[in-house]
Design an enzyme around this catalytic site. Structure first.
Site, short mmCIF file in Angstrom:
data_model
loop_
_atom_site.label_atom_id
_atom_site.label_comp_id
_atom_site.label_asym_id
_atom_site.label_seq_id
_atom_site.Cartn_x
_atom_site.Cartn_y
_atom_site.Cartn_z
N TYR A 180 0.84 -1.21 0.00
CA TYR A 180 0.00 0.00 0.00
C TYR A 180 0.87 1.25 0.00
O TYR A 180 0.67 2.17 -0.80
CB TYR A 180 -0.92 -0.03 1.22
CG TYR A 180 -1.70 1.25 1.48
CD1 TYR A 180 -2.88 1.52 0.79
CD2 TYR A 180 -1.24 2.18 2.42
CE1 TYR A 180 -3.60 2.69 1.04
CE2 TYR A 180 -1.96 3.35 2.67
CZ TYR A 180 -3.12 3.61 1.98
OH TYR A 180 -3.82 4.77 2.22
N1 LIG Z 1 -8.94 7.20 6.22
C1 LIG Z 1 -7.67 7.57 6.40
O1 LIG Z 1 -7.21 7.75 7.54
C2 LIG Z 1 -6.78 7.78 5.21
C3 LIG Z 1 -5.46 8.20 5.46
C4 LIG Z 1 -4.62 8.41 4.37
C5 LIG Z 1 -5.07 8.21 3.08
N2 LIG Z 1 -6.35 7.80 2.88
C6 LIG Z 1 -6.79 7.61 1.49
O2 LIG Z 1 -8.01 8.30 1.29
C7 LIG Z 1 -8.79 7.61 0.31
C8 LIG Z 1 -10.17 7.30 0.86
O3 LIG Z 1 -10.00 6.47 1.98
P1 LIG Z 1 -11.19 6.10 2.99
O4 LIG Z 1 -10.58 6.09 4.32
O5 LIG Z 1 -12.38 6.94 2.72
O6 LIG Z 1 -11.44 4.58 2.55
P2 LIG Z 1 -12.73 3.65 2.57
O7 LIG Z 1 -13.80 4.17 3.44
O8 LIG Z 1 -12.20 2.27 2.82
O9 LIG Z 1 -13.25 3.74 1.04
C9 LIG Z 1 -12.50 3.20 0.01
C10 LIG Z 1 -13.30 3.26 -1.28
O10 LIG Z 1 -12.50 2.60 -2.29
C11 LIG Z 1 -13.33 1.78 -3.05
N3 LIG Z 1 -12.62 0.61 -3.54
C12 LIG Z 1 -11.86 -0.26 -2.80
N4 LIG Z 1 -11.41 -1.25 -3.59
C13 LIG Z 1 -11.92 -1.02 -4.83
C14 LIG Z 1 -11.84 -1.71 -6.07
N5 LIG Z 1 -11.18 -2.87 -6.19
N6 LIG Z 1 -12.47 -1.21 -7.15
C15 LIG Z 1 -13.18 -0.06 -7.03
N7 LIG Z 1 -13.30 0.64 -5.89
C16 LIG Z 1 -12.68 0.16 -4.80
C17 LIG Z 1 -14.45 1.33 -2.12
O11 LIG Z 1 -15.55 1.04 -2.94
P3 LIG Z 1 -16.86 0.23 -2.42
O12 LIG Z 1 -17.55 1.18 -1.48
O13 LIG Z 1 -17.64 -0.01 -3.64
O14 LIG Z 1 -16.34 -0.98 -1.74
C18 LIG Z 1 -14.62 2.53 -1.19
O15 LIG Z 1 -15.65 3.36 -1.65
C19 LIG Z 1 -7.97 6.38 -0.08
O16 LIG Z 1 -7.23 6.64 -1.25
C20 LIG Z 1 -7.05 6.17 1.10
O17 LIG Z 1 -5.87 5.48 0.75
C21 LIG Z 1 -7.22 7.58 3.90
#
Ligand SMILES: NC(=O)c1ccc[n+]([C@@H]2O[C@H](COP(=O)([O-])OP(=O)(O)OC[C@H]3O[C@@H](n4cnc5c(N)ncnc54)[C@H](OP(=O)(O)O)[C@@H]3O)[C@@H](O)[C@H]2O)c1
Length: 259
Positions: A180
């Protein structure tokens, strides 16, 4: 202080003081990947609230339909839904996606690459070839391919912005974050390469956005049992998401922006 450091500090000050106007994204079409939940869902709602027609991507159609309805109920422009799984999608499918956007909406002014996949945190010695391939595909290779398919639409936009979501562990790789972190480091390298290649296209910019710790399911997966009260909520970050997507960030390209 180098000119580059000076530019970055000025940029962070601009973002800190930024107040988006209500019609910031009026008439723009913006694709948000991973819009079904978490940060992507709130970003799609926010872009719609500021006037954009939003294309909602994800794997789970029920979640996307519920978001579509919420945008409509709140008076946003009618959204579009494009469901596909980054693990399975092929290059030719992404060409079809771009053609569908062109035929149904006629333009594309921005992409927020937000979808991401992370398996559990573990040492490199525990990460199989299959896990590496899925992680690099979903977080890096497929988003690049989607941007490439949409290039004719982005080139035709008067003001196109592509945002790639990175992570602190992509910027500062650390033990256990494995594929990742490598994929997110790749995202930041990609942004720099693409920004240089787009220097001739003054209407196009691309930047990496680093959210920091946010209370979502991904965070719960990487930090189970963590107290939630110290974490940001997705809505706390939206000023940066608006700044980078809207015209205020014209001239900013190839940067890694921390929320
Ligand atoms: N949360 C944090 O603390 C944090 C920190 C640093 C960076 N980020 C980044 O911020 C972004 C959003 O993160 P989040 O925390 O909101 O994550 P999240 O709630 O887990 O949401 C991830 C999204 O990615 C989609 N996804 C996952 N695998 C997929 C696939 N194979 N094909 C298509 N869609 C896929 C999911 O779709 P489905 O709903 O359809 O499953 C979901 O809507 C990401 O890029 C993450 O790396 C987050």
């Amino acid at each position: 202080m180098s000119p580059k450091q000076f530019f970055y500090i000025a940029l962070m000050n601009n973002i800190k003081n930024y107040k988006a106007s209500k019609d910031l994204l009026k008439d723009r079409v913006i694709l948000v990947t991973g819009a079904g939940q978490g940060i992507g869902r709130v970003a799609a709602l926010t872009y719609a609230r500021y006037g954009a027609t939003v294309i909602l991507h994800g794997r789970n159609i029920k979640k996307l339909e519920s978001l579509y309805d919420e945008i409509e109920t709140k008076g946003g422009a009618q959204a579009a839904i494009i469901p596909f799984d980054y693990e399975k999608v092929e290059g030719k499918d992404l060409e079809v996606v771009a053609q569908a956007i062109n035929s149904q909406l006629g333009r594309l002014d921005g992409i927020l690459h937000n979808a991401a996949f992370i398996s559990s945190l573990t040492q490199l010695e525990n990460q199989s070839l299959e896990q590496w391939l899925v992680t690099l595909r979903v977080n890096l290779a497929a988003p690049i391919a989607l941007t490439r398919s949409c290039l004719p639409l982005l080139k035709a936009s008067p003001d196109a912005s592509v945002i790639m979501t990175s992570d602190t562990h992509g910027h500062y790789p650390a033990a256990y974050w494995g594929g990742y972190a490598v994929a997110k480091a790749g995202v930041e390298a990609l942004v720099k390469i693409q920004a240089q290649e787009w220097e001739v296209h003054k209407n196009m910019r691309i930047n990496a956005l680093i959210p920091g710790p946010v209370n979502t399911s991904q965070r719960a997966k990487t930090h189970p049992g963590e107290a939630k009260h110290g974490l940001s909520r997705p809505q706390d970050l939206m000023s940066t998401y608006l700044y980078l997507m809207g015209p205020a960030s014209q001239g900013v390209s190839g940067e890694s922006v921390f929320c």
